[in-house]
Design an enzyme around this catalytic site. Structure first.
Site, PDB file in Angstrom:
ATOM      1  N   GLY A   1       0.707  -1.991  -0.239  1.00  0.00           N
ATOM      2  CA  GLY A   1      -0.039   0.045   0.287  1.00  0.00           C
ATOM      3  C   GLY A   1       0.440   1.456   0.044  1.00  0.00           C
TER       4      GLY A   1
ATOM      5  N   GLY B   1      -0.105  -5.417   0.742  1.00  0.00           N
ATOM      6  CA  GLY B   1      -0.928  -5.109  -0.606  1.00  0.00           C
ATOM      7  C   GLY B   1      -1.059  -5.781  -1.444  1.00  0.00           C
TER       8      GLY B   1
ATOM      9  N   GLU C   1       5.682  -6.307   7.245  1.00  0.00           N
ATOM     10  CA  GLU C   1       5.032  -4.727   7.900  1.00  0.00           C
ATOM     11  C   GLU C   1       6.115  -4.791   9.431  1.00  0.00           C
ATOM     12  OE1 GLU C   1       2.469  -6.033   4.727  1.00  0.00           O
ATOM     13  OE2 GLU C   1       3.274  -7.016   6.305  1.00  0.00           O
TER      14      GLU C   1
ATOM     15  N   ASP D   1      -1.769  -7.348   7.682  1.00  0.00           N
ATOM     16  CA  ASP D   1      -3.028  -7.361   7.337  1.00  0.00           C
ATOM     17  C   ASP D   1      -3.280  -7.496   5.747  1.00  0.00           C
ATOM     18  OD1 ASP D   1      -1.600  -4.818   6.068  1.00  0.00           O
ATOM     19  OD2 ASP D   1      -3.250  -4.069   5.828  1.00  0.00           O
TER      20      ASP D   1
END
Length: 348
Positions: free
Chosen positions: A65, A114, A137, A145
């Site tokens: 992302g 992402g 992350e 996520d």
């Protein structure tokens, strides 16, 4: 300005091509919304029978992302625009996960964060010699996520926990071995694969089978038992103690890696995977992840992690709390707590 995502129809095949080459196709809110619109339209169009998901040019597939945008949100608007991004991105993840038509994701290149979230729900996940897969992350104070709580917790042994904590990078052969990819193709066969899928979308299995090659040996396979033994606990301190006690060169290397990661993110990830493994469906997992995302976005570690990695590039984040012991159960409870009803994540 070139559009950030190319959306085409080739007869019965929908084609989504990520197009932010300078950012290794990192996802923006606009990209997520454009993909949702395209997939929703094709989903109800009987003339479309399959979807290809790839990247336009450069070192794709998708580096994650837009973390610079998310940091700006954390610092300037209390994370509100960041939440909007997560809400749309997770809807896209869920839409792909529940999509009725086969999706073929070509993970030719960097597939992180992402990028993992849009590739993993696809029925066909094609790795190549260029694939570099990771959930990095913990190194930026966010959390694994985009469905990590679902996918990583369902990997064999403790591989998912190992990937979540260390951010280890897997090559294409390792992705196939671990079940992250369904097929391994040399990159010079991808154009042919896509052309044949467009010509005969009902024969994707056969086409990818025909063009697959034997991958090199998966290095990670040699560490599977070690990972299972040393990463067995859902308590981060126990894992660190097991690695210290093991004393092998491999354990020393992993301890050094973990020493650079956000203690908060490591503890969040272990709890996320433990809870994700119990979720009855993907939507419930994404609801949990949205709660986490809404909270960790504005906690100190995320802005600091991105500062150290891409703003100042000093690679010396000052984590807060600085130690695993400093990350308390109360802190984790607050990160995982339900949001007010009108703020919870919902699928499309």
């Amino acid at each position: 300005m070139t559009e950030q995502v190319h959306i085409h129809r080739h007869g019965a095949v929908g084609h989504i091509s990520l197009n932010r080459p300078k950012a290794i196709h990192a996802l923006t809110l606009e990209m997520c919304e454009a993909m949702i619109d395209a997939l929703t339209g094709w989903g109800s169009d009987e003339a479309v029978t399959a979807v290809i998901l790839d990247h336009a040019e450069g070192r794709g597939f998708c580096a994650g992302g837009d973390i610079a945008f998310l940091r700006k949100s954390a610092l300037e608007d209390q994370g509100m625009s960041g939440r909007r991004f997560f809400h749309a991105e997770y809807r896209l993840n869920h839409l792909l996960f529940t999509y009725a038509k086969p999706v073929a994701a070509f993970m030719d290149g960097i597939t992180m964060g992402g990028g993992v979230g849009i590739a993993q729900p696809a029925k066909y996940r094609i790795a190549t010699e260029n694939t570099k897969f990771a959930m990095p992350e913990t190194g930026i104070g966010l959390f694994p996520d985009v469905g990590g709580g679902w996918y990583l917790s369902r990997m064999e042994g403790r591989l998912g926990q190992f990937l979540a904590l260390t951010g280890a990078r897997l090559d294409g052969a390792e992705c196939l071995w671990a079940g992250i990819a369904t097929h391994y193709l040399p990159s010079d066969r991808l154009a042919e694969a896509k052309a044949r899928i467009i010509a005969e979308p009902g024969a994707i299995d056969t086409i990818l089978g025909d063009l697959s090659a034997a991958p090199p040996e998966a290095r990670l396979a040699g560490n599977k038992d070690r990972i299972e033994r040393l990463f067995a606990s859902d308590c981060y301190e126990d894992i660190l103690a097991a690695l210290k006690a093991d004393g092998s060169e491999w354990s020393e290397k992993e301890l050094k890696t973990l020493a650079t990661k956000s203690p908060q993110t490591c503890k969040v990830a272990l709890r996320q995977l433990a809870e994700g493994a119990e979720k009855e469906d993907f939507a419930a997992n994404m609801r949990m992840e949205y709660r986490i995302g809404a909270r960790v976005l504005t906690r100190p570690d995320f802005a600091e992690g991105v500062r150290a990695l891409i703003v100042d590039k000093d690679n010396d984040p000052q984590w807060n709390p600085a130690t695993p012991e400093g990350v308390t159960e109360d802190m984790l409870d607050a990160i995982f707590a339900p949001l007010p009803d009108n703020e919870e994540w919902t699928p499309l």
